[in-house]
Design a protein around this motif. Structure first.
Motif, PDB file in Angstrom:
ATOM      1  N   ARG A   9       0.822  -1.213   0.000  1.00 48.76           N
ATOM      2  CA  ARG A   9       0.000   0.000   0.000  1.00 48.76           C
ATOM      3  C   ARG A   9       0.855   1.261   0.000  1.00 48.76           C
ATOM      4  O   ARG A   9       0.348   2.368  -0.210  1.00 48.76           O
ATOM      5  CB  ARG A   9      -0.904   0.017   1.235  1.00 48.76           C
ATOM      6  CG  ARG A   9      -1.917  -1.122   1.300  1.00 48.76           C
ATOM      7  CD  ARG A   9      -2.738  -1.027   2.556  1.00 48.76           C
ATOM      8  NE  ARG A   9      -3.652  -2.159   2.698  1.00 48.76           N
ATOM      9  CZ  ARG A   9      -4.462  -2.338   3.739  1.00 48.76           C
ATOM     10  NH1 ARG A   9      -4.454  -1.442   4.731  1.00 48.76           N
ATOM     11  NH2 ARG A   9      -5.255  -3.386   3.799  1.00 48.76           N
ATOM     12  N   ILE A  10       2.132   1.094   0.253  1.00 49.37           N
ATOM     13  CA  ILE A  10       3.033   2.249   0.355  1.00 49.37           C
ATOM     14  C   ILE A  10       3.518   2.655  -1.027  1.00 49.37           C
ATOM     15  O   ILE A  10       3.947   1.814  -1.820  1.00 49.37           O
ATOM     16  CB  ILE A  10       4.240   1.906   1.255  1.00 49.37           C
ATOM     17  CG1 ILE A  10       3.763   1.524   2.656  1.00 49.37           C
ATOM     18  CG2 ILE A  10       5.214   3.079   1.322  1.00 49.37           C
ATOM     19  CD1 ILE A  10       4.878   1.026   3.556  1.00 49.37           C
ATOM     20  N   ARG A  11       3.461   3.928  -1.322  1.00 51.23           N
ATOM     21  CA  ARG A  11       3.979   4.432  -2.584  1.00 51.23           C
ATOM     22  C   ARG A  11       5.508   4.342  -2.570  1.00 51.23           C
ATOM     23  O   ARG A  11       6.141   4.613  -1.554  1.00 51.23           O
ATOM     24  CB  ARG A  11       3.532   5.875  -2.790  1.00 51.23           C
ATOM     25  CG  ARG A  11       3.931   6.480  -4.126  1.00 51.23           C
ATOM     26  CD  ARG A  11       3.371   7.872  -4.274  1.00 51.23           C
ATOM     27  NE  ARG A  11       1.899   7.872  -4.291  1.00 51.23           N
ATOM     28  CZ  ARG A  11       1.165   8.973  -4.372  1.00 51.23           C
ATOM     29  NH1 ARG A  11       1.758  10.170  -4.415  1.00 51.23           N
ATOM     30  NH2 ARG A  11      -0.158   8.901  -4.394  1.00 51.23           N
ATOM     31  N   TYR A  12       6.077   3.938  -3.689  1.00 52.14           N
ATOM     32  CA  TYR A  12       7.528   3.763  -3.820  1.00 52.14           C
ATOM     33  C   TYR A  12       8.059   2.758  -2.794  1.00 52.14           C
ATOM     34  O   TYR A  12       9.112   2.961  -2.180  1.00 52.14           O
ATOM     35  CB  TYR A  12       8.271   5.092  -3.675  1.00 52.14           C
ATOM     36  CG  TYR A  12       7.722   6.192  -4.547  1.00 52.14           C
ATOM     37  CD1 TYR A  12       7.714   6.062  -5.934  1.00 52.14           C
ATOM     38  CD2 TYR A  12       7.185   7.358  -3.987  1.00 52.14           C
ATOM     39  CE1 TYR A  12       7.200   7.065  -6.747  1.00 52.14           C
ATOM     40  CE2 TYR A  12       6.669   8.363  -4.783  1.00 52.14           C
ATOM     41  CZ  TYR A  12       6.670   8.211  -6.167  1.00 52.14           C
ATOM     42  OH  TYR A  12       6.165   9.203  -6.964  1.00 52.14           O
ATOM     43  N   ALA A  13       7.305   1.675  -2.611  1.00 52.12           N
ATOM     44  CA  ALA A  13       7.675   0.683  -1.589  1.00 52.12           C
ATOM     45  C   ALA A  13       9.040   0.063  -1.868  1.00 52.12           C
ATOM     46  O   ALA A  13       9.841  -0.138  -0.942  1.00 52.12           O
ATOM     47  CB  ALA A  13       6.610  -0.412  -1.514  1.00 52.12           C
ATOM     48  N   TYR A  70       6.244  -7.756  -7.829  1.00 53.58           N
ATOM     49  CA  TYR A  70       5.929  -6.790  -8.883  1.00 53.58           C
ATOM     50  C   TYR A  70       6.185  -7.327 -10.291  1.00 53.58           C
ATOM     51  O   TYR A  70       5.704  -6.756 -11.269  1.00 53.58           O
ATOM     52  CB  TYR A  70       6.731  -5.503  -8.688  1.00 53.58           C
ATOM     53  CG  TYR A  70       6.270  -4.652  -7.529  1.00 53.58           C
ATOM     54  CD1 TYR A  70       4.913  -4.366  -7.357  1.00 53.58           C
ATOM     55  CD2 TYR A  70       7.167  -4.133  -6.614  1.00 53.58           C
ATOM     56  CE1 TYR A  70       4.479  -3.581  -6.290  1.00 53.58           C
ATOM     57  CE2 TYR A  70       6.743  -3.343  -5.557  1.00 53.58           C
ATOM     58  CZ  TYR A  70       5.403  -3.069  -5.398  1.00 53.58           C
ATOM     59  OH  TYR A  70       4.967  -2.298  -4.357  1.00 53.58           O
TER      60      TYR A  70
END
Length: 342
Positions: free
Chosen positions: A126-130, A168
């Motif tokens: 859920r974190i951007r730029y994880a 990813y």
């Protein structure tokens, strides 16, 4: 039931084979014949194993996700952590029996870390730029001297970027590795990497590839020590990517089938390696030919433990049916969330 991907079964068989061979030759790491091979294997095989595991973790948040983590990871971890502790006590005639569930025994670190990765993933994605964030955390973790073996903290943090990267990845990205041009480049990369490791093996420290030690423990307390970990990451991506490019995508008789059973090979081969060590095998390996025989032994162990019959006989132990320990939700189908085991 979804159709299995022969490519990943081939990849998994190759990686588990390297795991077994790596563990077999580790006691002879200082031997000039085996040291380059050991370093070459460890430069990429753990990161790639983690990456493939991440690739098959795309079912996050679906069905009984946490129930599957418990039944497929937590229960086998507790069982085999106990068995390895008991076997270690017996085979090495230890003065004391120790159960260390929060300091995983040898190869059980992978299961412990996998549990943590699986539990964390629903929140991390859920974190951007994880991905860059977890890479940065992994680089910073090397400066902490207390993040090492306890609770597999260091390895969990250091290898997590590969798990997330695998998550990813999609098939289109994998397909780009299999063009003719990429295969030519990959062959050149593997050849050049192996030659460099052979020529300069004395300059490498194998501990860099374990992900278990702080920079200071590895002899680097300067502020820029994180650059070395970046180099280790780059090497893993370069060599690992080349290997993934060269693995055949078609189904290979025997090999693809055995690639379905890597879980069994991973959990069981440690007992054989420990027995060979305690039995004095390495004391009689006094020639180059006898030392290279370890590779043949590694292949034999991998093939035997990857047979379907082993899975049939030991499924009750390694893949126990744990449905009865979970509460059933009213109205939910008993078949919900069942997927093919990867």
């Amino acid at each position: 039931m979804t159709k299995r991907d022969a490519y990943f079964d081939n990849v998994k068989f190759l990686l588990i084979l390297l795991v077994v061979i790596g563990h077999l030759i580790e006691p002879l790491y200082d031997d000039p014949l085996l040291r380059p091979l050991y370093l070459f294997i460890y430069s990429f095989h753990i990161p790639m194993f983690v990456l493939v595991s991440g690739y098959f973790a795309k079912n996050i948040g679906t069905g009984d996700y946490l129930n599957k983590v418990i039944s497929r990871l937590v229960i086998p971890y507790l069982v085999f952590e106990t068995l390895y502790s008991l076997f270690d006590y017996w085979i090495y005639d230890r003065p004391e029996l120790v159960f260390s569930y929060f300091t995983p025994y040898w190869l059980m670190w992978f299961f412990f870390s996998m549990i943590l990765w699986k539990v964390a993933m629903p929140y991390i994605i859920r974190i951007r730029y994880a991905l860059p964030i977890v890479v940065a955390v992994a680089l910073l973790a090397g400066y902490a001297n207390d993040a090492q073996y306890y609770a597999s903290v260091s390895r969990t943090i250091v290898f997590f970027p590969f798990f997330l990267l695998g998550y990813y990845l999609d098939k289109s990205m994998i397909s780009r590795l299999h063009t003719r041009g990429m295969r030519i480049v990959s062959t050149a990369v593997l050849g050049a990497a192996f030659v460099m490791i052979v020529l300069y093996s004395q300059l490498y420290r194998k501990e860099w590839f374990y992900g278990s030690f702080s920079y200071e423990t590895l002899g680097h307390n300067e502020w820029s020590a994180g650059i070395y970990r970046i180099g280790v990451y780059a090497l893993a991506v370069l060599i690992g990517g080349a290997v993934l490019s060269l693995v055949p995508r078609r189904s290979i008789p025997w090999v693809s089938g055995m690639g379905m059973n890597t879980l069994y090979t991973y959990l069981l081969h440690g007992f054989i390696v420990m027995a060979l060590t305690a039995g004095g095998l390495y004391e009689v390996l006094d020639s180059a030919a006898s030392k290279l025989l370890l590779i043949v032994i590694g292949i034999a162990i991998t093939v035997i433990l990857s047979l379907g019959s082993i899975r049939t006989w030991l499924r009750w132990l390694i893949e126990p049916r744990a449905r009865r320990i979970f509460k059933r939700h009213p109205g939910r189908s008993s078949r919900e969330g069942q997927t093919e085991h990867g």
